[in-house]
Design an enzyme around this catalytic site. Structure first.
Site, PDB file in Angstrom:
ATOM      1  N   LYS A 248       7.191  -9.485 -13.389  1.00 56.49           N
ATOM      2  CA  LYS A 248       6.349  -9.258 -14.573  1.00 56.49           C
ATOM      3  C   LYS A 248       6.446 -10.427 -15.561  1.00 56.49           C
ATOM      4  O   LYS A 248       5.447 -10.805 -16.192  1.00 56.49           O
ATOM      5  CB  LYS A 248       6.777  -7.958 -15.249  1.00 56.49           C
TER       6      LYS A 248
ATOM      7  N   GLU B 230      -2.302   3.711  -2.497  1.00 58.70           N
ATOM      8  CA  GLU B 230      -2.181   2.316  -2.048  1.00 58.70           C
ATOM      9  C   GLU B 230      -2.414   2.173  -0.551  1.00 58.70           C
ATOM     10  O   GLU B 230      -2.886   1.135  -0.082  1.00 58.70           O
ATOM     11  CB  GLU B 230      -0.813   1.746  -2.436  1.00 58.70           C
TER      12      GLU B 230
ATOM     13  N   MET C  68      -4.726  14.926  20.760  1.00 63.32           N
ATOM     14  CA  MET C  68      -4.111  14.084  21.780  1.00 63.32           C
ATOM     15  C   MET C  68      -2.693  14.564  22.096  1.00 63.32           C
ATOM     16  O   MET C  68      -2.272  14.574  23.253  1.00 63.32           O
ATOM     17  CB  MET C  68      -4.096  12.613  21.323  1.00 63.32           C
TER      18      MET C  68
ATOM     19  N   PHE D 211      13.639   0.680 -13.225  1.00 64.78           N
ATOM     20  CA  PHE D 211      12.572   1.639 -12.946  1.00 64.78           C
ATOM     21  C   PHE D 211      11.492   1.002 -12.064  1.00 64.78           C
ATOM     22  O   PHE D 211      11.002  -0.085 -12.365  1.00 64.78           O
ATOM     23  CB  PHE D 211      11.950   2.125 -14.266  1.00 64.78           C
ATOM     24  N   GLN D 212      11.163   1.679 -10.991  1.00 67.73           N
ATOM     25  CA  GLN D 212      10.161   1.230 -10.006  1.00 67.73           C
ATOM     26  C   GLN D 212      10.499  -0.141  -9.407  1.00 67.73           C
ATOM     27  O   GLN D 212       9.616  -0.904  -9.041  1.00 67.73           O
ATOM     28  CB  GLN D 212       8.748   1.242 -10.606  1.00 67.73           C
TER      29      GLN D 212
END
Lengths: 80, 578
Positions: free
Chosen positions: B181, B69, B493, B131-132
């Site tokens: 959902k 993502e 760097m 869940f999630q």
């Protein structure tokens, strides 16, 4: 020099808008001495949060500009 | 996903004839109504109804399946920055959503219009640690311009319309829409109305001509006026007005890193890049000018150094569309809260014609001091190739016309200094957040945004390993980006700072790297490695000539330092040439 200031913030009554306001103060380590939040209308569409803050005038002004930037915020009023 | 959910989804979709649709289809139709053609995403349980709807609209929406993502949101950023359109991202709930946070923060600080749509668990499960489930709206509050959670299908279309308006208007920024959902499954009427107004939001300030006339008076009376151009010039599409102002008053223009390309690098009034690793003369002369005209920039600490020592002699005119940026860091004697295009047009119409030849000449004299560094960087004779000579060679081959996407670190500073950006929206980099891993996904997004342009990603060996999974996306869609990894086997760097300020204690910055070309070849992308400078030009030509994606690793000098440099905390006049 730090002083106590009171701000009234008028906004849409949206979920998370109060968190957004508080984040602005927390991120700048501005102390919130008291907080009162209330719905303003019968339709619950608008709300007001009154903050008593302990900070400098410069920090307060910057925070007010950031509050005014929030999409849901309609008006920021400095009471003292 | 449970079978029951699948059946429920199928039933809902099959009933979506006529003007009533399920929420997921309303979302897709709303995106199409906003003109979206490309989006980047990764499916998962809580966003599956939307993906099912996407399946039915694949002829109208080009969904790019990324490999992570974070890759999706950086790709959307690259797409937005290169094309000027909104980048759109889709992800599922939980880890899918939290993986977007770095990109949101990056887009927020670099003012990039991105809309992220995340799936969320069903509304009856909110707050149950399902869940999630993760509270992405609250997690993302400090790094979004606006965010909202939708629990009813009837609110989806208006939320999308508002999201596009908010993301693009005023100072652009990222927006997140989190959709439960059950709202995706719910069926309702669809009627799309674009948003052009939000009661509490004033994105475009009304220009105050009295204030601008004060700015004109200051500029006309100035002996050493100096324009600092930031990304706000590009976002306002105000390059023409900027150049007109500069030419009419013969005023030198310096650029922030994100402002590169606002004025062509070969314009006689362009004097270079500001900041910690910027050019010498623009930094030194910031403390010599008498009027500083800052346009669409925010006086980042990498530009100002110690603010107590920043341009104390100058009278400052600050033009910005974001009122909160004015007087935030540097006090502005004339604060112009306005759209850069309108303000620059007014100033260029109103100021007197002027010369300032001695003032412009002073930049050229200071440039002489920097030339030795530039020559050494770009024309070394022995040892491994140097980053500067790779960029010089690339500049010669592309004429400064390519879209160049950089990651973060030494190569970013070298590219910003030595690549001659000639056009707006051709420099794409993570300026404010400094996100390593940005370049590879951002480059593929940029290429999809401006397919007619050559898009080149320049990345260090550290940053490349942060998001190299997106090679899979590049392979799958054959996105013809050209990838250059400048490999010094160090986090360069950080190593440079350790060398200069920590007595060369190289604490965990040396990297044992894999066979990069071998990895890239495993993705069926042509790849080559160069260690000898005599092979460099031909390798770069081959890279650019490939019709599809291609890759080149250049092994560069291991302990090269990037100069000039303003040490952290020092004043900009203390810029070091070595």
């Amino acid at each position: 020099m730090k002083n106590d200031f009171t701000l009234e913030v008028y906004s849409e009554n949206a979920f998370s808008v109060l968190n957004r306001m508080i984040n602005i103060f927390n991120r700048r380590r501005i102390r919130i001495r008291s907080l009162l939040a209330t719905e303003l209308e019968a339709d619950y569409k608008h709300g007001m949060a009154s903050f008593k803050l302990h900070t400098t005038a410069e920090q307060l002004e910057r925070a007010m500009h950031q509050l005014e930037k929030l999409i849901e915020v309609e008006r920021v009023v400095r009471i003292n | 996903m449970r079978v029951k959910d699948v059946l429920q989804m199928k039933n809902k979709f099959s009933r979506s004839a006529g003007s009533m649709y399920v929420g997921s289809e309303i979302l897709v139709r709303s995106l199409i109504a906003e003109g979206v053609s490309t989006l980047f995403g990764y499916p998962g349980g809580a966003i599956m109804p939307v993906y099912d709807s996407l399946y039915h609209f694949s002829d109208q929406l080009n969904h790019i399946l990324v490999r992570h993502e974070q890759g999706a949101i950086h790709a959307a950023q690259g797409f937005a920055r290169a094309s000027g359109e909104v980048g759109v991202v889709m992800a599922t709930s939980g880890p899918g959503a939290t993986n977007l946070v770095t990109g949101l923060a990056d887009a927020m600080i670099d003012s990039t219009p991105v809309i992220c749509i995340t799936g969320q668990v069903a509304s009856h499960l909110l707050g149950t640690d399902a869940f999630q489930e993760t509270d992405i709206v609250n997690i993302s509050l400090p790094v979004t311009k606006w965010s909202v959670q939708i629990t009813r299908a009837e609110d989806i279309a208006s939320a999308v319309a508002k999201a596009f308006y908010v993301a693009c208007s005023g100072r652009p920024g990222p927006v997140l829409i989190d959709i439960t959902k059950d709202a995706q499954f719910e069926k309702t009427y669809f009627h799309y109305v674009p948003c052009h107004y939000v009661k509490s939001y004033r994105p475009k300030p009304t220009m105050n001509q009295h204030v601008l006339i004060r700015a004109v008076e200051l500029i006309n009376a100035s002996k050493r006026p100096y324009i600092l151009a930031g990304q706000g010039v590009l976002l306002a599409d105000a390059s023409v007005e900027l150049i007109r102002l500069s030419e009419k008053g013969n005023i030198p223009v310096a650029s922030t890193i994100l402002g590169l390309g606002a004025i062509p690098a070969d314009h006689p009034n362009y004097v270079g890049m500001l900041g910690m690793h910027g050019n010498y003369s623009p930094n030194i002369n910031t403390n010599q000018c008498d009027v500083l005209i800052a346009v669409g920039m925010r006086f980042d600490d990498r530009v100002t150094g110690d603010i107590q020592k920043y341009a104390p002699q100058a009278r400052v005119i600050h033009i910005d569309i974001d009122k909160a940026e004015i007087n935030k860091i540097i006090h502005a004697e004339v604060a112009v809260h306005a759209d850069a295009k309108e303000a620059l047009a007014f100033l260029s119409d109103t100021i007197d014609q002027n010369e300032h030849m001695d003032w412009l000449e002073s930049f050229k004299k200071l440039d002489e001091d920097e030339k030795k560094i530039i020559f050494d960087d770009c024309h070394p004779v022995d040892g491994l190739p140097k980053m500067g000579e790779v960029i010089r060679c690339l500049a010669d081959l592309t004429g400064g016309d390519a879209v160049v996407v950089t990651d973060v670190g030494q190569h970013q500073m070298v590219t910003s200094r030595y690549y001659p950006f000639k056009h707006p929206r051709t420099n794409i980099t993570s300026g404010g957040l400094g996100t390593m891993g940005f370049a590879l996904p951002a480059a593929m997004g940029a290429k999809l945004g401006v397919p007619e342009k050559q898009v080149i990603a320049i990345i260090g060996d550290g940053g490349f390993q942060m998001t190299l999974q997106e090679l899979g996306t590049i392979m799958q869609y054959q996105i013809p980006v050209k990838i250059i990894v400048l490999n010094n086997n160090f986090l360069g760097m950080v190593r440079q700072w350790q060398a200069l300020f920590f007595e060369k204690r190289y604490s965990f910055t040396e990297m044992k790297n894999p066979d990069f070309a071998g990895i890239v070849k495993a993705f069926s992308i042509p790849a080559r490695k160069v260690e000898d400078r005599k092979d460099l030009a031909n390798a770069l030509k081959e890279l650019l000539a490939e019709p599809g994606p291609s890759f080149l690793e250049v092994v560069v000098e291991k302990e090269e330092n990037v100069f000039p440099m303003v040490p952290a905390g020092a004043g900009i006049a203390e810029i070091r040439l070595k």
